[in-house]
Design an enzyme around this catalytic site. Sequence first.
Site, PDB file in Angstrom:
ATOM      1  N   HIS A   1       9.839  -6.760  -4.599  1.00 29.67           N
ATOM      2  CA  HIS A   1       9.302  -7.676  -3.572  1.00 29.67           C
ATOM      3  C   HIS A   1       7.851  -8.038  -3.885  1.00 29.67           C
ATOM      4  O   HIS A   1       7.300  -8.949  -3.284  1.00 29.67           O
ATOM      5  CB  HIS A   1       9.470  -7.120  -2.153  1.00 29.67           C
ATOM      6  CG  HIS A   1       8.631  -5.940  -1.814  1.00 29.67           C
ATOM      7  ND1 HIS A   1       9.065  -4.909  -1.027  1.00 29.67           N
ATOM      8  CD2 HIS A   1       7.366  -5.593  -2.136  1.00 29.67           C
ATOM      9  CE1 HIS A   1       8.117  -4.009  -0.878  1.00 29.67           C
ATOM     10  NE2 HIS A   1       7.073  -4.404  -1.545  1.00 29.67           N
ATOM     11  N   HIS A   2       7.233  -7.295  -4.816  1.00 36.65           N
ATOM     12  CA  HIS A   2       5.892  -7.680  -5.283  1.00 36.65           C
ATOM     13  C   HIS A   2       5.964  -8.806  -6.305  1.00 36.65           C
ATOM     14  O   HIS A   2       4.933  -9.282  -6.759  1.00 36.65           O
ATOM     15  CB  HIS A   2       5.188  -6.476  -5.914  1.00 36.65           C
ATOM     16  CG  HIS A   2       4.927  -5.363  -4.948  1.00 36.65           C
ATOM     17  ND1 HIS A   2       3.790  -5.297  -4.171  1.00 36.65           N
ATOM     18  CD2 HIS A   2       5.667  -4.281  -4.614  1.00 36.65           C
ATOM     19  CE1 HIS A   2       3.827  -4.215  -3.414  1.00 36.65           C
ATOM     20  NE2 HIS A   2       4.964  -3.585  -3.658  1.00 36.65           N
TER      21      HIS A   2
ATOM     22  N   SER B   1      -3.285  15.279 -13.567  1.00 35.68           N
ATOM     23  CA  SER B   1      -3.756  16.068 -12.422  1.00 35.68           C
ATOM     24  C   SER B   1      -2.757  15.985 -11.272  1.00 35.68           C
ATOM     25  O   SER B   1      -2.424  17.002 -10.641  1.00 35.68           O
ATOM     26  CB  SER B   1      -5.128  15.550 -11.987  1.00 35.68           C
ATOM     27  OG  SER B   1      -5.444  16.001 -10.701  1.00 35.68           O
ATOM     28  N   SER B   2      -2.261  14.786 -11.006  1.00 37.67           N
ATOM     29  CA  SER B   2      -1.308  14.614  -9.897  1.00 37.67           C
ATOM     30  C   SER B   2      -0.015  15.377 -10.156  1.00 37.67           C
ATOM     31  O   SER B   2       0.547  15.985  -9.240  1.00 37.67           O
ATOM     32  CB  SER B   2      -0.961  13.139  -9.722  1.00 37.67           C
ATOM     33  OG  SER B   2      -2.037  12.454  -9.181  1.00 37.67           O
TER      34      SER B   2
ATOM     35  N   HIS C   1     -12.675  -1.112  -7.574  1.00 43.02           N
ATOM     36  CA  HIS C   1     -12.552  -0.771  -6.152  1.00 43.02           C
ATOM     37  C   HIS C   1     -11.126  -0.276  -5.856  1.00 43.02           C
ATOM     38  O   HIS C   1     -10.939   0.771  -5.241  1.00 43.02           O
ATOM     39  CB  HIS C   1     -12.890  -1.989  -5.294  1.00 43.02           C
ATOM     40  CG  HIS C   1     -12.467  -1.857  -3.861  1.00 43.02           C
ATOM     41  ND1 HIS C   1     -13.084  -1.001  -2.977  1.00 43.02           N
ATOM     42  CD2 HIS C   1     -11.466  -2.455  -3.158  1.00 43.02           C
ATOM     43  CE1 HIS C   1     -12.488  -1.082  -1.795  1.00 43.02           C
ATOM     44  NE2 HIS C   1     -11.495  -1.951  -1.878  1.00 43.02           N
TER      45      HIS C   1
ATOM     46  N   TRP D   1      -6.124  -3.838 -10.030  1.00 41.65           N
ATOM     47  CA  TRP D   1      -5.615  -2.472 -10.252  1.00 41.65           C
ATOM     48  C   TRP D   1      -4.223  -2.467 -10.867  1.00 41.65           C
ATOM     49  O   TRP D   1      -3.746  -1.468 -11.352  1.00 41.65           O
ATOM     50  CB  TRP D   1      -5.655  -1.656  -8.948  1.00 41.65           C
ATOM     51  CG  TRP D   1      -4.464  -1.839  -8.052  1.00 41.65           C
ATOM     52  CD1 TRP D   1      -4.180  -2.936  -7.310  1.00 41.65           C
ATOM     53  CD2 TRP D   1      -3.408  -0.897  -7.811  1.00 41.65           C
ATOM     54  NE1 TRP D   1      -3.009  -2.743  -6.619  1.00 41.65           N
ATOM     55  CE2 TRP D   1      -2.518  -1.494  -6.905  1.00 41.65           C
ATOM     56  CE3 TRP D   1      -3.132   0.398  -8.259  1.00 41.65           C
ATOM     57  CZ2 TRP D   1      -1.373  -0.860  -6.449  1.00 41.65           C
ATOM     58  CZ3 TRP D   1      -1.979   1.030  -7.802  1.00 41.65           C
ATOM     59  CH2 TRP D   1      -1.116   0.408  -6.912  1.00 41.65           C
TER      60      TRP D   1
ATOM     61  N   ARG E   1      -6.829 -14.606  -3.241  1.00 39.49           N
ATOM     62  CA  ARG E   1      -7.578 -13.358  -3.430  1.00 39.49           C
ATOM     63  C   ARG E   1      -8.142 -13.318  -4.855  1.00 39.49           C
ATOM     64  O   ARG E   1      -7.779 -14.143  -5.699  1.00 39.49           O
ATOM     65  CB  ARG E   1      -6.674 -12.151  -3.179  1.00 39.49           C
ATOM     66  CG  ARG E   1      -5.482 -12.095  -4.101  1.00 39.49           C
ATOM     67  CD  ARG E   1      -4.459 -11.063  -3.693  1.00 39.49           C
ATOM     68  NE  ARG E   1      -4.888  -9.708  -3.932  1.00 39.49           N
ATOM     69  CZ  ARG E   1      -4.062  -8.688  -4.198  1.00 39.49           C
ATOM     70  NH1 ARG E   1      -2.745  -8.897  -4.253  1.00 39.49           N
ATOM     71  NH2 ARG E   1      -4.513  -7.475  -4.378  1.00 39.49           N
TER      72      ARG E   1
ATOM     73  N   TYR F   1       3.846   4.849  -0.648  1.00 35.60           N
ATOM     74  CA  TYR F   1       4.391   5.898   0.229  1.00 35.60           C
ATOM     75  C   TYR F   1       3.836   7.269  -0.139  1.00 35.60           C
ATOM     76  O   TYR F   1       3.737   8.146   0.719  1.00 35.60           O
ATOM     77  CB  TYR F   1       5.924   5.855   0.188  1.00 35.60           C
ATOM     78  CG  TYR F   1       6.409   4.585   0.818  1.00 35.60           C
ATOM     79  CD1 TYR F   1       6.449   4.456   2.199  1.00 35.60           C
ATOM     80  CD2 TYR F   1       6.715   3.472   0.042  1.00 35.60           C
ATOM     81  CE1 TYR F   1       6.823   3.264   2.788  1.00 35.60           C
ATOM     82  CE2 TYR F   1       7.078   2.275   0.623  1.00 35.60           C
ATOM     83  CZ  TYR F   1       7.131   2.173   1.999  1.00 35.60           C
ATOM     84  OH  TYR F   1       7.469   0.985   2.583  1.00 35.60           O
TER      85      TYR F   1
ATOM     86  N   LYS G   1      10.066   6.907  12.947  1.00 31.62           N
ATOM     87  CA  LYS G   1       8.877   7.759  13.039  1.00 31.62           C
ATOM     88  C   LYS G   1       7.946   7.282  14.159  1.00 31.62           C
ATOM     89  O   LYS G   1       7.461   8.083  14.959  1.00 31.62           O
ATOM     90  CB  LYS G   1       8.125   7.792  11.701  1.00 31.62           C
ATOM     91  CG  LYS G   1       8.949   8.355  10.568  1.00 31.62           C
ATOM     92  CD  LYS G   1       8.118   8.777   9.392  1.00 31.62           C
ATOM     93  CE  LYS G   1       7.380  10.044   9.651  1.00 31.62           C
ATOM     94  NZ  LYS G   1       8.224  11.218   9.830  1.00 31.62           N
TER      95      LYS G   1
ATOM     96  N   ASP H   1      -1.755  31.955  -1.042  1.00 29.36           N
ATOM     97  CA  ASP H   1      -2.459  30.930  -1.837  1.00 29.36           C
ATOM     98  C   ASP H   1      -1.408  29.994  -2.423  1.00 29.36           C
ATOM     99  O   ASP H   1      -0.217  30.110  -2.114  1.00 29.36           O
ATOM    100  CB  ASP H   1      -3.284  31.594  -2.968  1.00 29.36           C
ATOM    101  CG  ASP H   1      -4.486  30.740  -3.367  1.00 29.36           C
ATOM    102  OD1 ASP H   1      -4.301  29.521  -3.575  1.00 29.36           O
ATOM    103  OD2 ASP H   1      -5.598  31.275  -3.459  1.00 29.36           O
TER     104      ASP H   1
ATOM    105  N   GLU I   1       4.097   4.496  -4.831  1.00 28.99           N
ATOM    106  CA  GLU I   1       2.718   4.978  -4.707  1.00 28.99           C
ATOM    107  C   GLU I   1       2.173   4.716  -3.298  1.00 28.99           C
ATOM    108  O   GLU I   1       1.432   5.523  -2.735  1.00 28.99           O
ATOM    109  CB  GLU I   1       1.851   4.286  -5.770  1.00 28.99           C
ATOM    110  CG  GLU I   1       0.354   4.525  -5.662  1.00 28.99           C
ATOM    111  CD  GLU I   1      -0.050   5.947  -5.996  1.00 28.99           C
ATOM    112  OE1 GLU I   1       0.776   6.685  -6.559  1.00 28.99           O
ATOM    113  OE2 GLU I   1      -1.191   6.330  -5.672  1.00 28.99           O
TER     114      GLU I   1
ATOM    115  N   HIS J   1       5.098   0.714  -5.894  1.00 24.45           N
ATOM    116  CA  HIS J   1       5.537   0.709  -4.505  1.00 24.45           C
ATOM    117  C   HIS J   1       5.733   2.124  -3.951  1.00 24.45           C
ATOM    118  O   HIS J   1       5.229   2.423  -2.868  1.00 24.45           O
ATOM    119  CB  HIS J   1       6.762  -0.167  -4.265  1.00 24.45           C
ATOM    120  CG  HIS J   1       6.869  -0.452  -2.797  1.00 24.45           C
ATOM    121  ND1 HIS J   1       6.078  -1.380  -2.174  1.00 24.45           N
ATOM    122  CD2 HIS J   1       7.567   0.152  -1.820  1.00 24.45           C
ATOM    123  CE1 HIS J   1       6.300  -1.350  -0.880  1.00 24.45           C
ATOM    124  NE2 HIS J   1       7.203  -0.437  -0.631  1.00 24.45           N
TER     125      HIS J   1
ATOM    126  N   SER K   1       1.845  13.611  12.502  1.00 24.19           N
ATOM    127  CA  SER K   1       2.907  14.390  13.154  1.00 24.19           C
ATOM    128  C   SER K   1       2.420  15.767  13.608  1.00 24.19           C
ATOM    129  O   SER K   1       3.114  16.452  14.366  1.00 24.19           O
ATOM    130  CB  SER K   1       4.099  14.562  12.196  1.00 24.19           C
ATOM    131  OG  SER K   1       4.588  13.310  11.815  1.00 24.19           O
TER     132      SER K   1
ATOM    133  N   THR L   1      10.899   3.934   9.184  1.00 19.07           N
ATOM    134  CA  THR L   1       9.500   3.907   9.651  1.00 19.07           C
ATOM    135  C   THR L   1       9.473   3.721  11.161  1.00 19.07           C
ATOM    136  O   THR L   1       8.682   4.366  11.866  1.00 19.07           O
ATOM    137  CB  THR L   1       8.724   2.760   8.954  1.00 19.07           C
ATOM    138  OG1 THR L   1       8.971   2.830   7.548  1.00 19.07           O
ATOM    139  CG2 THR L   1       7.237   2.873   9.201  1.00 19.07           C
TER     140      THR L   1
END
Lengths: 531, 73
Positions: free
Chosen positions: A308-309, A175-176, A83, A148, A456, A263, A337, A112, A261, A259, A274, A334
Amino acid sequence: MSSITQPVGGHGHGHDEHAHHPTGIMRWVTTTNHKDIGTLYLWFSFTMFIVGGIMALTIRAELFEPGMQILAPERFNQMTTLHGLIMIFGALMPGAVGFANWMIPMQIGAPDMAFARMNNWSFWLLPPAAILLVLSLFVPGGAAETGWTLYPPLSIQSGMGMDLTIFAIHIMGASSIMGSINIITTILNLRAPGMTLMKMPVFCWAWLITAYLLIAVMPVLAGAVTMLLTDRHFGTSFFNAAGGGDPVLFQHVFWFFGHPEVYIIILPAFGIISEVIPAFSRKPVFGYASMVYALSAIAILSFLVWAHHMFTTGLPAAGILFYMYATMLIAVPTGVKVFNWLATMWKGSISLEAPMMFALGFLFLFTTGGFTGLILAIQPVDVQFQDTYYVVAHFHYVMVAGTLFAFFAGIYYWLPKWSGKMYNETVAQWHFWLSFIFFNVTFFPMHFLGLAGMPRRVPDYAQQFTDWNQVATIGAFGFGLSQLVFLYAVVSAIRSGKPAPAKPWDGATSLEWTLPSPAPYHSFETPPVVK
Amino acid sequence: MNADSLPQRQEDRAARLRAANRRTGLGLLAISVVFFVGFFASRMLSSPDVSIAVVGVAVLLYLAVAIGRHLRK
């Protein structure tokens, strides 16, 4: 709906322009057109969203009551792993790239993407990777059950499903990277005359910065999973403690990718919001330059907070303090924004069509997720909430209500330009309210569960957690079914919607709205001049 | 100026653009390859802490330069 400013018929697609192209399935397989590829990305993302969503509903069904109902414990863990991987790499990232493909060339006045063939390749790498991920459920031992994050030692000990997952991550990473190279090159080299970087729409800026982030972190993830692979099969001991390796190093490396990722997923959503808020407030975005600086600051700070993880892994006190304060520091750009979006609306002539509703929903829910993030940034608190449902609630408020709501806003906003048809506003409003209500019914109770200590990634739980789990499960099914309303809204618009004008939204000002709706197959062959 | 100089100029401009695209693309590809290989290479340095610090500083410098140089334009 905004007033119609320039009625244009539903033509504009110029069928003769397709005359020399393959038709049917071959058109989609061989296409190098950024609009076709954008469409492919968006439908792929939606398909993966459904696949990942079905897995989420299976998880929630298992958690409807204590005890084991429909999944064996190892299957439950495989479901949570897939998931997460499918939603992040299959749904959210490709969705954002779909928006980039459709909108960046049109917003900067380019014909293009810079590397059209590579663009095709970037997309067509994804379906095999997704198939590998899903197929891993059916190999001996089943899919990866690590979550994950793929932490060793479990990821070193898992069965063949882990190899398929690693291979899929390699392919999706390639790909990315190709997509990012394409986006950066397009933005830097193909802008219309007069369009300086600081005149670009914020969406393009958001994607430019996101693409730079991807170039930085994807090779690191690829390196980490390659090391996992060699630990598994070639006798190395990068992360294998039995051979002198360091499993915690994997956590450092993973979150050094993981992390930013977050963002990578949320910055394109910021870009969409925006665009939408100024259009429906009929005002230019407040503080354009500060929006760009805030995006840049978020990108750079995102590399300084990964540990922090890992507050419970035994970091030194100085490290804990650094990561705690650096994490809190991200709230500043943040906050800039969020302030600018609110200031854009201030004294604006606001109308509440579906894109704006989703943008407002995004603002409210993403900010809620941001606040719980601030709470988790406080190390003594994080130690208590580590691996509880409070964390699950937090990141779903950021990822689902943040990114997904922004995607919905963007789809309703640009669908008239993409399809040449207007969506049904009533259906879209239903989609918003159902999604908003059921999202909160699903995820808000998880805060309570986490505060009460429910861990979890467990298929069974203590009796006292039953009530809120049942509420969350009902909400999850409601949220899932609400997306059928979205599918209906989009398909009915494409098939039988009213013809859209070139610029259906009064306040929309960027270059794509100067094109007819639907946008011609080849747009801006002669670059527009921007003053 | 003769009659076919305009198409010629357009062709030259397209060729220059393609070359610029290739340069940018290859530069970015090189950066990602360096990060991938550098990540392994950094493991040869003393401790894991030094390894992640080296990669981290390299990535931060890249980002600061890549994004920072556009902010002035």
